[in-house]
Design a protein around this motif. Structure first.
Motif, PDB file in Angstrom:
ATOM      1  N   THR A  29       0.788  -1.231   0.000  1.00 57.77           N
ATOM      2  CA  THR A  29       0.000   0.000   0.000  1.00 57.77           C
ATOM      3  C   THR A  29       0.822   1.284   0.000  1.00 57.77           C
ATOM      4  O   THR A  29       0.368   2.303  -0.481  1.00 57.77           O
ATOM      5  CB  THR A  29      -0.932   0.037   1.219  1.00 57.77           C
ATOM      6  OG1 THR A  29      -0.156  -0.105   2.409  1.00 57.77           O
ATOM      7  CG2 THR A  29      -1.975  -1.048   1.141  1.00 57.77           C
ATOM      8  N   ASP A  68       1.742   5.675   3.466  1.00 55.93           N
ATOM      9  CA  ASP A  68       0.890   4.515   3.725  1.00 55.93           C
ATOM     10  C   ASP A  68      -0.321   4.878   4.583  1.00 55.93           C
ATOM     11  O   ASP A  68      -0.342   4.619   5.779  1.00 55.93           O
ATOM     12  CB  ASP A  68       1.717   3.442   4.422  1.00 55.93           C
ATOM     13  CG  ASP A  68       1.007   2.110   4.509  1.00 55.93           C
ATOM     14  OD1 ASP A  68      -0.020   1.922   3.832  1.00 55.93           O
ATOM     15  OD2 ASP A  68       1.502   1.238   5.248  1.00 55.93           O
ATOM     16  N   GLY A  73       1.234  -1.735   4.203  1.00 56.85           N
ATOM     17  CA  GLY A  73       2.593  -1.842   3.667  1.00 56.85           C
ATOM     18  C   GLY A  73       3.650  -1.636   4.729  1.00 56.85           C
ATOM     19  O   GLY A  73       4.687  -2.310   4.733  1.00 56.85           O
ATOM     20  N   THR A  74       3.403  -0.727   5.643  1.00 55.56           N
ATOM     21  CA  THR A  74       4.348  -0.466   6.719  1.00 55.56           C
ATOM     22  C   THR A  74       4.428  -1.652   7.674  1.00 55.56           C
ATOM     23  O   THR A  74       5.524  -2.053   8.089  1.00 55.56           O
ATOM     24  CB  THR A  74       3.943   0.813   7.480  1.00 55.56           C
ATOM     25  OG1 THR A  74       3.871   1.890   6.535  1.00 55.56           O
ATOM     26  CG2 THR A  74       4.932   1.151   8.574  1.00 55.56           C
ATOM     27  N   ALA A 113       5.418   1.174  -3.932  1.00 50.18           N
ATOM     28  CA  ALA A 113       4.113   1.598  -3.426  1.00 50.18           C
ATOM     29  C   ALA A 113       3.039   1.330  -4.477  1.00 50.18           C
ATOM     30  O   ALA A 113       3.164   1.740  -5.624  1.00 50.18           O
ATOM     31  CB  ALA A 113       4.138   3.075  -3.061  1.00 50.18           C
ATOM     32  N   CYS A 116      -3.784   2.099  -2.086  1.00 53.06           N
ATOM     33  CA  CYS A 116      -4.422   1.867  -0.792  1.00 53.06           C
ATOM     34  C   CYS A 116      -5.525   0.813  -0.798  1.00 53.06           C
ATOM     35  O   CYS A 116      -6.284   0.727   0.148  1.00 53.06           O
ATOM     36  CB  CYS A 116      -4.955   3.184  -0.239  1.00 53.06           C
ATOM     37  SG  CYS A 116      -6.167   3.973  -1.282  1.00 53.06           S
TER      38      CYS A 116
END
Length: 172
Positions: A29, A68, A73-74, A113, A116
């Motif tokens: 994301t 993010d 993703g994090t 990336a 979302c």
């Protein structure tokens, strides 16, 4: 803690595997703040590249940032390459016990990336383009979170991923 959940503490202790010398690519994301200078301390200094997934623009909710807003993703990145610095690890001494270090806390990162969340279809060439981008920069491990793109079946993303790894035996 990651060490407990995925069993990395035991693997590190038994085999001395910390991810050093490895490059892991992640397509997800976004990553934390989206700026390598202000990333979470557990990730800072090991990011080779943080790029927008140019291979499938607009397929993910028309969000074009590197940050993010969803957090997925994090979280995935922390579980993979977070070094636990913020929670008391001492990476220079391979000391990760009781920290929130990820599976490969000394690996470097290529982050792609991808937006979302799915609202449209993925390009059939997406896996190959993502993998080629990462592979050409030294990654031999790639993590991606496409979500349910095939309604639970063996879908083109799976097929193309299998084809790529079959043709590139050292790529996972």
């Amino acid at each position: 803690r990651t060490n407990v959940v995925v069993g990395t503490e035991d693997v590190r202790r038994r085999y001395g595997l910390y991810g050093n010398g490895q490059i892991i690519a992640i397509a997800d994301t976004g990553l934390d703040t989206g700026d390598v200078n202000t990333l979470h301390p557990d990730l800072r200094g090991r990011v080779i590249s943080l790029t927008r997934n140019e291979y499938d623009p607009g397929s993910f909710c028309n969000y074009n940032g590197l940050d993010d807003p969803m957090g997925h993703g994090t979280a995935v990145t922390g579980a993979a390459v977070g070094n636990g610095n913020q929670s008391g690890s001492i990476p220079g001494q391979h000391a990760y016990t009781n920290s929130y270090a990820g599976s490969a806390p000394e690996a470097r990162l290529i982050f792609q990336a991808s937006g979302c969340g799915p609202t449209g279809g993925l390009s059939p060439d997406l896996p190959i383009n993502l993998y080629n981008h990462a592979y050409s920069r030294g990654a031999r491990i790639h993590s991606n979170s496409y979500g349910d793109v095939g309604n639970g079946g063996y879908y083109y993303v799976d097929k193309e991923s299998d084809r790529y790894t079959n043709q590139n035996k050292e790529f996972l």
